[in-house]
Design a protein around this motif. Structure first.
Motif, PDB file in Angstrom:
ATOM      1  N   LYS A  36      54.818  60.743  31.658  1.00  0.00           N
ATOM      2  CA  LYS A  36      55.826  60.497  32.695  1.00  0.00           C
ATOM      3  C   LYS A  36      56.954  61.520  32.625  1.00  0.00           C
ATOM      4  CE  LYS A  36      55.136  55.558  33.496  1.00  0.00           C
ATOM      5  NZ  LYS A  36      55.767  54.200  33.471  1.00  0.00           N
ATOM      6  N   ALA A  37      57.335  61.922  31.417  1.00  0.00           N
ATOM      7  CA  ALA A  37      58.394  62.916  31.274  1.00  0.00           C
ATOM      8  C   ALA A  37      57.971  64.247  31.893  1.00  0.00           C
ATOM      9  CB  ALA A  37      58.734  63.100  29.791  1.00  0.00           C
ATOM     10  N   HIS A  38      56.712  64.633  31.661  1.00  0.00           N
ATOM     11  CA  HIS A  38      56.212  65.877  32.254  1.00  0.00           C
ATOM     12  C   HIS A  38      56.105  65.753  33.769  1.00  0.00           C
ATOM     13  CE1 HIS A  38      53.158  68.820  33.493  1.00  0.00           C
ATOM     14  NE2 HIS A  38      53.614  69.559  32.490  1.00  0.00           N
ATOM     15  N   SER A  39      55.623  64.619  34.248  1.00  0.00           N
ATOM     16  CA  SER A  39      55.450  64.417  35.683  1.00  0.00           C
ATOM     17  C   SER A  39      56.784  64.428  36.422  1.00  0.00           C
ATOM     18  CB  SER A  39      54.721  63.095  35.940  1.00  0.00           C
ATOM     19  OG  SER A  39      54.576  62.856  37.320  1.00  0.00           O
ATOM     20  N   SER A  40      57.817  63.853  35.805  1.00  0.00           N
ATOM     21  CA  SER A  40      59.124  63.789  36.464  1.00  0.00           C
ATOM     22  C   SER A  40      59.730  65.179  36.629  1.00  0.00           C
ATOM     23  CB  SER A  40      60.076  62.902  35.665  1.00  0.00           C
ATOM     24  OG  SER A  40      60.342  63.457  34.393  1.00  0.00           O
ATOM     25  N   ARG A  41      59.387  66.120  35.743  1.00  0.00           N
ATOM     26  CA  ARG A  41      59.867  67.498  35.885  1.00  0.00           C
ATOM     27  C   ARG A  41      59.013  68.283  36.877  1.00  0.00           C
ATOM     28  NH1 ARG A  41      60.155  70.605  30.554  1.00  0.00           N
ATOM     29  NH2 ARG A  41      61.464  71.974  31.858  1.00  0.00           N
ATOM     30  N   ARG A  42      57.720  67.985  36.905  1.00  0.00           N
ATOM     31  CA  ARG A  42      56.798  68.763  37.722  1.00  0.00           C
ATOM     32  C   ARG A  42      56.794  68.338  39.186  1.00  0.00           C
ATOM     33  NH1 ARG A  42      52.111  69.074  40.003  1.00  0.00           N
ATOM     34  NH2 ARG A  42      51.944  66.811  39.892  1.00  0.00           N
ATOM     35  N   ILE A  43      57.326  67.144  39.498  1.00  0.00           N
ATOM     36  CA  ILE A  43      57.192  66.586  40.840  1.00  0.00           C
ATOM     37  C   ILE A  43      57.874  67.446  41.899  1.00  0.00           C
ATOM     38  CG2 ILE A  43      59.283  65.182  40.686  1.00  0.00           C
ATOM     39  CD1 ILE A  43      55.906  64.249  42.350  1.00  0.00           C
ATOM     40  N   ARG A  44      58.835  68.292  41.493  1.00  0.00           N
ATOM     41  CA  ARG A  44      59.563  69.076  42.487  1.00  0.00           C
ATOM     42  C   ARG A  44      58.659  70.051  43.235  1.00  0.00           C
ATOM     43  NH1 ARG A  44      65.131  68.912  42.310  1.00  0.00           N
ATOM     44  NH2 ARG A  44      65.762  66.913  41.428  1.00  0.00           N
ATOM     45  N   VAL A  45      57.550  70.458  42.634  1.00  0.00           N
ATOM     46  CA  VAL A  45      56.651  71.362  43.342  1.00  0.00           C
ATOM     47  C   VAL A  45      56.036  70.669  44.560  1.00  0.00           C
ATOM     48  CG1 VAL A  45      54.545  70.790  42.045  1.00  0.00           C
ATOM     49  CG2 VAL A  45      54.810  73.072  43.030  1.00  0.00           C
ATOM     50  N   GLU A  46      55.863  69.345  44.479  1.00  0.00           N
ATOM     51  CA  GLU A  46      55.335  68.606  45.625  1.00  0.00           C
ATOM     52  C   GLU A  46      56.332  68.645  46.779  1.00  0.00           C
ATOM     53  OE1 GLU A  46      52.384  67.711  45.564  1.00  0.00           O
ATOM     54  OE2 GLU A  46      51.867  67.621  43.440  1.00  0.00           O
ATOM     55  N   HIS A  47      57.631  68.646  46.455  1.00  0.00           N
ATOM     56  CA  HIS A  47      58.637  68.742  47.509  1.00  0.00           C
ATOM     57  C   HIS A  47      58.565  70.108  48.192  1.00  0.00           C
ATOM     58  CE1 HIS A  47      61.113  65.714  44.886  1.00  0.00           C
ATOM     59  NE2 HIS A  47      60.022  65.185  45.392  1.00  0.00           N
ATOM     60  N   GLY A  48      58.349  71.153  47.397  1.00  0.00           N
ATOM     61  CA  GLY A  48      58.211  72.482  47.983  1.00  0.00           C
ATOM     62  C   GLY A  48      56.987  72.591  48.869  1.00  0.00           C
TER      63      GLY A  48
ATOM     64  N   VAL B 177      40.685  75.124  52.720  1.00  0.00           N
ATOM     65  CA  VAL B 177      41.082  76.319  51.994  1.00  0.00           C
ATOM     66  C   VAL B 177      42.184  75.924  51.024  1.00  0.00           C
ATOM     67  CG1 VAL B 177      40.425  77.976  53.760  1.00  0.00           C
ATOM     68  CG2 VAL B 177      42.709  76.960  53.818  1.00  0.00           C
ATOM     69  N   LYS B 178      42.312  76.670  49.947  1.00  0.00           N
ATOM     70  CA  LYS B 178      43.242  76.313  48.880  1.00  0.00           C
ATOM     71  C   LYS B 178      44.210  77.458  48.642  1.00  0.00           C
ATOM     72  CE  LYS B 178      41.788  74.002  45.468  1.00  0.00           C
ATOM     73  NZ  LYS B 178      41.008  73.520  44.315  1.00  0.00           N
ATOM     74  N   THR B 179      45.442  77.109  48.312  1.00  0.00           N
ATOM     75  CA  THR B 179      46.441  78.102  47.956  1.00  0.00           C
ATOM     76  C   THR B 179      47.233  77.614  46.751  1.00  0.00           C
ATOM     77  OG1 THR B 179      48.299  79.430  48.802  1.00  0.00           O
ATOM     78  CG2 THR B 179      48.206  77.138  49.479  1.00  0.00           C
ATOM     79  N   MET B 180      47.777  78.545  45.982  1.00  0.00           N
ATOM     80  CA  MET B 180      48.610  78.195  44.835  1.00  0.00           C
ATOM     81  C   MET B 180      50.068  78.446  45.187  1.00  0.00           C
ATOM     82  SD  MET B 180      48.611  79.615  40.890  1.00  0.00           S
ATOM     83  CE  MET B 180      49.692  81.013  41.235  1.00  0.00           C
ATOM     84  N   VAL B 181      50.905  77.444  44.940  1.00  0.00           N
ATOM     85  CA  VAL B 181      52.327  77.515  45.262  1.00  0.00           C
ATOM     86  C   VAL B 181      53.122  77.537  43.964  1.00  0.00           C
ATOM     87  CG1 VAL B 181      54.261  76.347  46.394  1.00  0.00           C
ATOM     88  CG2 VAL B 181      51.984  76.296  47.435  1.00  0.00           C
ATOM     89  N   VAL B 182      54.122  78.392  43.920  1.00  0.00           N
ATOM     90  CA  VAL B 182      55.035  78.464  42.775  1.00  0.00           C
ATOM     91  C   VAL B 182      56.440  78.151  43.274  1.00  0.00           C
ATOM     92  CG1 VAL B 182      55.925  79.860  40.882  1.00  0.00           C
ATOM     93  CG2 VAL B 182      53.609  80.264  41.740  1.00  0.00           C
ATOM     94  N   THR B 183      57.103  77.204  42.623  1.00  0.00           N
ATOM     95  CA  THR B 183      58.488  76.881  42.954  1.00  0.00           C
ATOM     96  C   THR B 183      59.337  76.975  41.697  1.00  0.00           C
ATOM     97  OG1 THR B 183      58.395  74.492  42.500  1.00  0.00           O
ATOM     98  CG2 THR B 183      57.619  75.234  44.667  1.00  0.00           C
ATOM     99  N   ASP B 184      60.649  76.932  41.881  1.00  0.00           N
ATOM    100  CA  ASP B 184      61.527  76.837  40.722  1.00  0.00           C
ATOM    101  C   ASP B 184      61.721  75.361  40.377  1.00  0.00           C
ATOM    102  OD1 ASP B 184      63.299  75.820  42.584  1.00  0.00           O
ATOM    103  OD2 ASP B 184      64.614  77.566  42.587  1.00  0.00           O
ATOM    104  N   GLY B 185      62.588  75.080  39.431  1.00  0.00           N
ATOM    105  CA  GLY B 185      62.773  73.705  38.991  1.00  0.00           C
ATOM    106  C   GLY B 185      63.368  72.790  40.032  1.00  0.00           C
ATOM    107  N   ASP B 186      63.979  73.367  41.084  1.00  0.00           N
ATOM    108  CA  ASP B 186      64.573  72.567  42.155  1.00  0.00           C
ATOM    109  C   ASP B 186      63.642  72.403  43.349  1.00  0.00           C
ATOM    110  OD1 ASP B 186      66.988  72.173  40.791  1.00  0.00           O
ATOM    111  OD2 ASP B 186      67.747  74.129  41.440  1.00  0.00           O
ATOM    112  N   GLY B 187      62.428  72.949  43.254  1.00  0.00           N
ATOM    113  CA  GLY B 187      61.473  72.817  44.346  1.00  0.00           C
ATOM    114  C   GLY B 187      61.562  73.893  45.402  1.00  0.00           C
TER     115      GLY B 187
END
Length: 274
Positions: free
Chosen positions: A253-265, A165-175
């Motif tokens: 890489k610049a985009h990925s480095s900003r987006r990676i925080r969602v993986e922490h969340g 099953v799949k879900t969509m997660v939304v985080t802020d810039g800090d995860g």
């Protein structure tokens, strides 16, 4: 609680979120203060017997501290903690009520913050606070649906080739997790799920916000007036110039480095570990 169980809780940082050394510091610092206040409460009212008489505490201070830390970190109910520590629920409630102010005085507080219940409230919060949001889809493996179910094949993920099953997660810039959507069968694409949740309309008609997303959401940027930012498209599929490869890799890489925080969340949702 026995010494072995207490040691297991203290040694595993996933349970309390603190190392054994930090817990030892809290016990040494707050233990005497708790004991002093406890004795003051006992002496502040008329008594028929001396202070210290009667039944002894079944929950020593270190256990009271562990109860409070587990409750604050995981939101475990008082009933569950009572079963775990083998005491009455009222004892857990009293322990948390006594220890939490001590932690707050030391600076260990939980900010009440703002409760966001819907995706629309999340978008409004991001717009009013000027915070960047990050979205991503995550899959959770499930058992194969029962034979004869009409949508049985819809649970097979095209990515992992497993029932999920799949879900969509939304985080802020800090995860920090702001929203976790209801689940959909694993075959549903990330961008389709976002559209079904009404994200496109909320962003197009709502406040000006910045949403970072991975390549699975490419196309939402044009539909939301540029509010969704995804990795750059490749303009050259073959024989790309060296200067373009370097520029494309730098932007990616610049985009990925900003987006990676969602993986922490997402990791926090899955394991409870920050």
């Amino acid at each position: 609680m026995g010494n072995a169980s207490r040691a297991a809780i203290i040694s595993d940082r996933r349970i309390t979120g603190l190392s054994a050394d930090v817990i030892a510091e809290l016990v040494a610092e707050l233990g005497p203060l708790w004991h002093e206040r406890h004795q003051a409460r006992l002496a502040s009212r008329p008594r028929k017997r001396a202070v210290g008489a009667g039944a002894k505490h079944r929950l020593v201070f270190v256990d009271r501290l562990l109860v409070t830390l587990v409750h604050l970190r995981h939101g475990v109910t008082h009933d569950v903690l009572a079963c775990w520590f083998k005491v009455d629920r009222s004892t857990i409630t009293r322990a948390i009520g006594e220890v939490r102010p001590l932690l707050a005085e030391r600076g260990c507080t939980v900010s009440p913050g703002e409760r966001l219940r819907t995706l629309a409230e999340v978008v409004d919060h991001l717009g009013s606070s000027g915070t960047t949001g990050i979205i991503d889809g995550t899959e959770i493996r499930v058992r194969r649906p029962a034979a004869g179910r009409k949508d049985r094949e819809a649970f097979i993920s095209g990515k992992n080739k497993q029932n999920a099953v799949k879900t969509m997660v939304v985080t802020d810039g800090d995860g920090r997790v702001l929203f976790c959507s209801p689940t959909r069968p694993g075959s549903c694409a990330d961008i389709t799920h976002a559209r079904q949740l009404g994200l496109v309309k909320l962003l197009a008609d709502g406040p000006a916000v910045e949403i970072l997303a991975d390549a699975g959401y490419q196309g939402l940027g044009a539909q939301t007036g540029g509010r969704v930012s995804t990795p750059p498209h490749r303009k050259f599929k073959k024989n790309a110039p060296d200067w373009y490869e370097e520029m494309h890799e730098r932007q990616r890489k610049a985009h990925s480095s900003r987006r990676i925080r969602v993986e922490h969340g997402i990791a926090h949702l899955r394991t409870g570990v920050l």
